[in-house]
Design a protein around this motif. Structure first.
Motif, PDB file in Angstrom:
ATOM      1  N   PHE A   1      22.642  41.777  14.769  1.00  0.00           N
ATOM      2  CA  PHE A   1      23.318  40.289  14.128  1.00  0.00           C
ATOM      3  C   PHE A   1      23.992  39.721  14.692  1.00  0.00           C
ATOM      4  O   PHE A   1      24.520  38.183  14.363  1.00  0.00           O
ATOM      5  N   ILE A   2      25.833  40.799  15.122  1.00  0.00           N
ATOM      6  CA  ILE A   2      26.373  39.483  15.640  1.00  0.00           C
ATOM      7  C   ILE A   2      26.594  39.115  16.461  1.00  0.00           C
ATOM      8  O   ILE A   2      26.521  38.024  17.204  1.00  0.00           O
ATOM      9  N   ILE A   3      25.855  40.069  17.786  1.00  0.00           N
ATOM     10  CA  ILE A   3      25.267  39.137  19.019  1.00  0.00           C
ATOM     11  C   ILE A   3      24.098  37.658  18.746  1.00  0.00           C
ATOM     12  O   ILE A   3      24.833  37.202  19.698  1.00  0.00           O
ATOM     13  N   ARG A   4      22.923  37.996  17.455  1.00  0.00           N
ATOM     14  CA  ARG A   4      21.740  37.088  17.509  1.00  0.00           C
ATOM     15  C   ARG A   4      23.236  36.100  17.127  1.00  0.00           C
ATOM     16  O   ARG A   4      22.904  34.687  17.828  1.00  0.00           O
ATOM     17  N   GLY A   5      23.770  36.094  16.025  1.00  0.00           N
ATOM     18  CA  GLY A   5      24.718  34.767  15.530  1.00  0.00           C
ATOM     19  C   GLY A   5      25.589  34.158  17.119  1.00  0.00           C
ATOM     20  O   GLY A   5      25.594  32.679  16.494  1.00  0.00           O
ATOM     21  N   LEU A   6      25.819  35.264  18.147  1.00  0.00           N
ATOM     22  CA  LEU A   6      26.846  34.465  19.351  1.00  0.00           C
ATOM     23  C   LEU A   6      26.472  33.524  20.333  1.00  0.00           C
ATOM     24  O   LEU A   6      26.062  32.593  20.712  1.00  0.00           O
ATOM     25  N   GLY A   7      25.038  34.024  20.009  1.00  0.00           N
ATOM     26  CA  GLY A   7      24.072  33.763  20.697  1.00  0.00           C
ATOM     27  C   GLY A   7      23.627  31.925  20.650  1.00  0.00           C
ATOM     28  O   GLY A   7      23.307  31.403  20.991  1.00  0.00           O
ATOM     29  N   THR A   8      23.153  32.218  19.286  1.00  0.00           N
ATOM     30  CA  THR A   8      22.979  30.867  18.645  1.00  0.00           C
ATOM     31  C   THR A   8      23.696  29.694  18.721  1.00  0.00           C
ATOM     32  O   THR A   8      23.439  28.966  19.137  1.00  0.00           O
ATOM     33  N   PHE A   9      24.961  30.284  18.579  1.00  0.00           N
ATOM     34  CA  PHE A   9      25.696  29.185  18.852  1.00  0.00           C
ATOM     35  C   PHE A   9      26.532  29.072  20.181  1.00  0.00           C
ATOM     36  O   PHE A   9      26.357  27.552  20.284  1.00  0.00           O
ATOM     37  N   LEU A  10      26.533  29.798  21.346  1.00  0.00           N
ATOM     38  CA  LEU A  10      26.273  29.266  22.101  1.00  0.00           C
ATOM     39  C   LEU A  10      25.164  28.342  22.732  1.00  0.00           C
ATOM     40  O   LEU A  10      25.553  27.338  23.875  1.00  0.00           O
ATOM     41  N   GLY A  11      24.170  28.960  22.595  1.00  0.00           N
ATOM     42  CA  GLY A  11      22.600  28.032  22.964  1.00  0.00           C
ATOM     43  C   GLY A  11      22.787  26.196  22.458  1.00  0.00           C
ATOM     44  O   GLY A  11      22.772  25.295  23.112  1.00  0.00           O
ATOM     45  N   SER A  12      22.809  26.509  21.162  1.00  0.00           N
ATOM     46  CA  SER A  12      22.912  25.056  19.792  1.00  0.00           C
ATOM     47  C   SER A  12      24.362  24.423  20.457  1.00  0.00           C
ATOM     48  O   SER A  12      23.632  23.372  20.644  1.00  0.00           O
ATOM     49  N   TYR A  13      25.683  25.124  20.559  1.00  0.00           N
ATOM     50  CA  TYR A  13      26.365  24.196  20.591  1.00  0.00           C
ATOM     51  C   TYR A  13      26.736  23.453  22.266  1.00  0.00           C
ATOM     52  O   TYR A  13      26.544  22.037  22.194  1.00  0.00           O
ATOM     53  N   PHE A  14      25.891  24.178  23.044  1.00  0.00           N
ATOM     54  CA  PHE A  14      25.882  23.729  24.798  1.00  0.00           C
ATOM     55  C   PHE A  14      25.513  22.477  24.827  1.00  0.00           C
ATOM     56  O   PHE A  14      25.587  21.373  25.951  1.00  0.00           O
ATOM     57  N   MET A  15      23.801  22.918  24.140  1.00  0.00           N
ATOM     58  CA  MET A  15      22.736  22.281  24.245  1.00  0.00           C
ATOM     59  C   MET A  15      23.280  20.706  24.071  1.00  0.00           C
ATOM     60  O   MET A  15      22.816  19.799  24.614  1.00  0.00           O
TER      61      MET A  15
ATOM     62  N   SER B   1      14.086  15.732  23.147  1.00  0.00           N
ATOM     63  CA  SER B   1      13.720  16.412  24.143  1.00  0.00           C
ATOM     64  C   SER B   1      14.580  17.410  24.648  1.00  0.00           C
ATOM     65  O   SER B   1      13.966  17.843  25.768  1.00  0.00           O
ATOM     66  N   VAL B   2      15.999  16.589  24.228  1.00  0.00           N
ATOM     67  CA  VAL B   2      16.574  17.373  25.620  1.00  0.00           C
ATOM     68  C   VAL B   2      17.499  18.432  24.597  1.00  0.00           C
ATOM     69  O   VAL B   2      18.078  19.700  25.258  1.00  0.00           O
ATOM     70  N   THR B   3      17.410  17.915  23.554  1.00  0.00           N
ATOM     71  CA  THR B   3      18.812  19.539  22.817  1.00  0.00           C
ATOM     72  C   THR B   3      17.288  19.865  22.152  1.00  0.00           C
ATOM     73  O   THR B   3      17.061  20.923  22.196  1.00  0.00           O
ATOM     74  N   SER B   4      16.367  19.595  20.593  1.00  0.00           N
ATOM     75  CA  SER B   4      15.522  19.936  19.884  1.00  0.00           C
ATOM     76  C   SER B   4      14.210  20.725  20.714  1.00  0.00           C
ATOM     77  O   SER B   4      14.640  22.465  20.367  1.00  0.00           O
ATOM     78  N   ALA B   5      14.037  20.108  21.710  1.00  0.00           N
ATOM     79  CA  ALA B   5      12.529  20.864  22.794  1.00  0.00           C
ATOM     80  C   ALA B   5      13.055  21.489  23.610  1.00  0.00           C
ATOM     81  O   ALA B   5      13.045  22.707  23.997  1.00  0.00           O
ATOM     82  N   ILE B   6      14.557  21.628  23.906  1.00  0.00           N
ATOM     83  CA  ILE B   6      14.464  22.887  25.351  1.00  0.00           C
ATOM     84  C   ILE B   6      15.344  23.812  24.084  1.00  0.00           C
ATOM     85  O   ILE B   6      15.242  25.538  25.038  1.00  0.00           O
ATOM     86  N   LYS B   7      16.168  23.418  23.761  1.00  0.00           N
ATOM     87  CA  LYS B   7      16.201  24.745  22.556  1.00  0.00           C
ATOM     88  C   LYS B   7      15.724  26.051  21.847  1.00  0.00           C
ATOM     89  O   LYS B   7      15.859  26.534  22.394  1.00  0.00           O
ATOM     90  N   VAL B   8      14.280  25.059  21.764  1.00  0.00           N
ATOM     91  CA  VAL B   8      13.260  25.748  21.180  1.00  0.00           C
ATOM     92  C   VAL B   8      12.251  26.286  22.402  1.00  0.00           C
ATOM     93  O   VAL B   8      12.147  27.648  22.172  1.00  0.00           O
ATOM     94  N   ILE B   9      12.208  25.577  23.486  1.00  0.00           N
ATOM     95  CA  ILE B   9      11.780  26.418  24.680  1.00  0.00           C
ATOM     96  C   ILE B   9      12.587  27.232  24.932  1.00  0.00           C
ATOM     97  O   ILE B   9      11.379  28.798  25.316  1.00  0.00           O
ATOM     98  N   LEU B  10      13.470  27.609  25.173  1.00  0.00           N
ATOM     99  CA  LEU B  10      14.353  28.388  25.859  1.00  0.00           C
ATOM    100  C   LEU B  10      14.354  29.733  24.809  1.00  0.00           C
ATOM    101  O   LEU B  10      14.260  30.811  24.823  1.00  0.00           O
ATOM    102  N   ARG B  11      15.086  29.066  23.209  1.00  0.00           N
ATOM    103  CA  ARG B  11      14.897  30.496  22.860  1.00  0.00           C
ATOM    104  C   ARG B  11      13.986  31.045  22.418  1.00  0.00           C
ATOM    105  O   ARG B  11      13.951  32.165  22.302  1.00  0.00           O
ATOM    106  N   GLU B  12      12.637  30.438  21.762  1.00  0.00           N
ATOM    107  CA  GLU B  12      11.587  30.660  21.306  1.00  0.00           C
ATOM    108  C   GLU B  12      10.673  31.640  22.825  1.00  0.00           C
ATOM    109  O   GLU B  12       9.674  32.723  22.709  1.00  0.00           O
ATOM    110  N   GLY B  13      11.202  31.019  23.603  1.00  0.00           N
ATOM    111  CA  GLY B  13       9.993  31.339  25.415  1.00  0.00           C
ATOM    112  C   GLY B  13      10.730  32.790  25.477  1.00  0.00           C
ATOM    113  O   GLY B  13      10.236  33.700  25.569  1.00  0.00           O
ATOM    114  N   PHE B  14      11.992  31.978  25.468  1.00  0.00           N
ATOM    115  CA  PHE B  14      12.449  34.132  25.805  1.00  0.00           C
ATOM    116  C   PHE B  14      12.531  35.209  24.990  1.00  0.00           C
ATOM    117  O   PHE B  14      12.205  36.345  25.292  1.00  0.00           O
TER     118      PHE B  14
END
Length: 594
Positions: A87-101, A150-163
């Motif tokens: 859950f720590i790694i998952r939280g870190l990943g969420t922060f990095l992905g969402s903020y920089f996107m 399309s640049v934030t929500s879409a790419i975020k979901v495509i990358l996060r949920e796609g992976f």
């Protein structure tokens, strides 16, 4: 409003894109190139997040196997620590992905808006005559907001949920590849559903953009003309126009929501069918005899976890298609032809001799000539007055000099060189303009007088220009003087005050060519006399084209041309034209009688 929209669609400068949705989206993603490092950090964050999804299924497998093998004591500390790390790694990943996107998306929208504005200010004048301002503002505001999704929500979901889908499927294949293949069979069917929905989403998104443009058109016109609306009883009419435009937008939005609402449960149902079949086969010993209890539970858990990311991937399709439709509209705008500027000649030592040789001109939206075989020669430092009935072509002749439009036929020469040979910016630097409809910006009086390239002018020169334009007295009476904010288009000033500010701006520019389009029309008699004295001084040794309705203001002009239906009817001085007793004399008699 509809006619204006039709006219804008027929704009000769408009170049529709033939690009597919994928090409448009790839072009949009090209704006991410400058933020590649942030994008890499964001992708890394989503990879971390997605890797923890199969890790949760794996830890469940481990728990079941530990309990089944009665190895609880040995793993009592290890399992909780593993869950905590996940859950720590998952939280870190969420922060990095969402903020920089989000950071990238803000940069993309900023770049798109600035690119659109930079394009807007160099478009030909006829574009602004055919495109309603509300629709143009809708492109810069509403369309770019759709791109954000399309640049934030879409790419975020495509990358996060796609992976996540890739990770879970990979884990399922690792545990039991035979059972996993069944789940993969349903994917082409899901693809067909998503493809159909994509086309409908994009079609509806374009319709929504058009409807939103209609809403802003009506609102913009009602705001600008609110006094006319009230005086002439247009409140009910304008309200109905706005209701109709808003209803069209609402109707398109509801169709979009209906498609979205049907798309998601259909895909979910297909996933449920596949998952049900998977569990039915997993309960068959033929398929599961080599699986431990932990493997079985973990496999079913991973399959169940696939439902959420696949649902989100289908839901994001509507956001993605909105962004593609908006991006297509934006790129069509960005790809429009700018003002033609192939001239290389600089106008540093411009004297100001102007010669019209059989000049013809036709507006792009018109089927007849606005000017027909106009021939005139205006010596440097002299004044040409253009008079005649409204719509005769006076303003058109003047608008050709700063090249707001290019001649359709014949030649227009300045200092013996064709006007197209001059660098456009250099040419306009040598021209000062005072319009009949004065344009002031929502800033201070100082900023409106020292506008554009004049913004670094010393205060004393600004004061001298205001004084010469008979504006200093009323400016000093204002509470904040030159720092008074005039409001949008100078709404806080009277018509005469606005016109004097515009004249002060022209005086400050001190250009060799001066265009006065009804420059004293909004002034009272006393102010007009004072302004006329300032203009007489300003026009000395300058080539001046003065468009005038009041003939008393142009009696001293070196040349007067009477324009009617785009043709020159008479040319001469004031006294010469009176002696001819022709069109000019007739106009003079009418005004004298009035």
């Amino acid at each position: 409003m509809q006619k204006a929209a039709q006219a804008s669609s027929k704009d000769a400068q408009h170049k529709p894109l033939d690009e597919s949705g994928l090409k448009v989206y790839l072009r949009l993603l090209g704006y991410i190139r400058s933020s590649w490092f942030y994008f890499a950090l964001s992708v890394f964050g989503f990879v971390l997040y997605s890797a923890m999804e199969p890790a949760q299924a794996w830890i469940l497998k481990h728990i079941v196997d530990v309990v089944s093998n009665n190895e609880i004591a040995e793993n009592r500390l290890l399992i909780p620590l593993a869950i905590l790390v996940i859950f720590i790694i998952r939280g870190l990943g969420t922060f990095l992905g969402s903020y920089f996107m989000a950071l990238i998306a803000n940069k993309v929208v900023y770049d798109l808006r600035t690119s659109m504005f930079e394009k807007m200010v160099v478009l030909p004048s006829n574009y602004f005559h055919s495109m309603p301002s509300g629709r143009l503002l809708s492109k810069i505001t509403y369309d770019t907001e759709q791109v954000t999704g399309s640049v934030t929500s879409a790419i975020k979901v495509i990358l996060r949920e796609g992976f996540t889908v890739v990770g879970l499927l990979g884990y399922m294949l690792y545990i039991n590849w035979k059972l996993s293949l069944l789940f993969l069979i349903i994917l082409p069917v899901i693809g067909l559903v998503v493809s159909y929905a994509s086309k409908r989403f994009r079609k509806l998104s374009k319709r929504i953009q058009g409807a939103m443009g209609g809403v802003t058109d009506v609102a913009s016109e009602a705001i600008k003309g609110q006094e006319v609306v009230k005086i002439f009883g247009g409140i009910e009419y304008e309200t109905k126009r706005f209701r109709d435009a808003a209803h069209e937008n609402r109707r398109s939005q509801l169709k979009m929501e209906l498609t979205k609402a049907l798309n998601t449960p259909i895909v979910q149902f297909l996933v449920a069918i596949s998952l049900s079949g998977l569990i039915w086969l997993a309960l068959d010993p033929t398929f599961s005899d080599n699986m431990s209890s932990g493997d079985f539970v973990s496999f079913i858990t991973a399959a169940g976890m696939l439902s959420k990311p696949m649902r989100q991937l289908t839901e994001v399709n509507s956001i993605l298609q909105k962004g593609i439709a908006a991006a297509q509209s934006i790129f069509e705008f960005i790809d429009m032809d700018e003002e033609v500027d192939q001239g290389k000649r600089r106008s540093n030592s411009l004297k100001g001799e102007i010669r019209w040789e059989d000049v013809r001109f036709q507006y792009p939206s018109s089927d007849k000539l606005a000017l027909n075989d106009v021939s005139l020669t205006l010596e440097a430092g002299k004044t040409l007055a253009l008079v005649g009935r409204s719509g005769g072509g006076k303003s058109t002749i003047a608008s050709l000099i700063p090249r707001f439009y290019d001649v359709t036929g014949g030649r227009l020469l300045i200092d013996g060189h064709e006007i197209q040979d001059y660098d456009l910016t250099s040419l306009r630097d040598k021209i000062a303009l005072v319009n009949q409809n004065v344009v002031l910006f929502n800033g201070t009086i100082r900023e409106n007088i020292a506008y554009g390239r004049l913004r670094n002018t010393p205060d004393q020169k600004i004061i001298d220009a205001a004084k010469a334009a008979n504006a200093l007295d009323f400016i000093q009476e204002l509470e904040n003087g030159f720092d008074t904010v005039v409001g949008e288009n100078g709404v806080l000033l009277s018509g005469g005050q606005r016109q004097r500010i515009a004249i002060a701006r022209a005086i400050l520019k001190n250009a060799p060519i001066l265009i006065l389009d009804e420059a004293t029309s909004a002034l009272d008699s006393e102010s007009e006399r004072a302004i006329q004295q300032a203009l007489d001084t300003l026009m000395e040794n300058r080539t001046t084209i003065a468009i005038a309705h009041r003939l008393s203001t142009i009696e001293k002009a070196d040349m007067i041309a009477v324009i009617d239906h785009g043709e020159i009817v008479e040319v001469g001085t004031h006294s010469e034209l009176l002696e001819k007793d022709g069109a000019y004399a007739q106009l003079h008699k009418q005004q004298f009688a009035e």
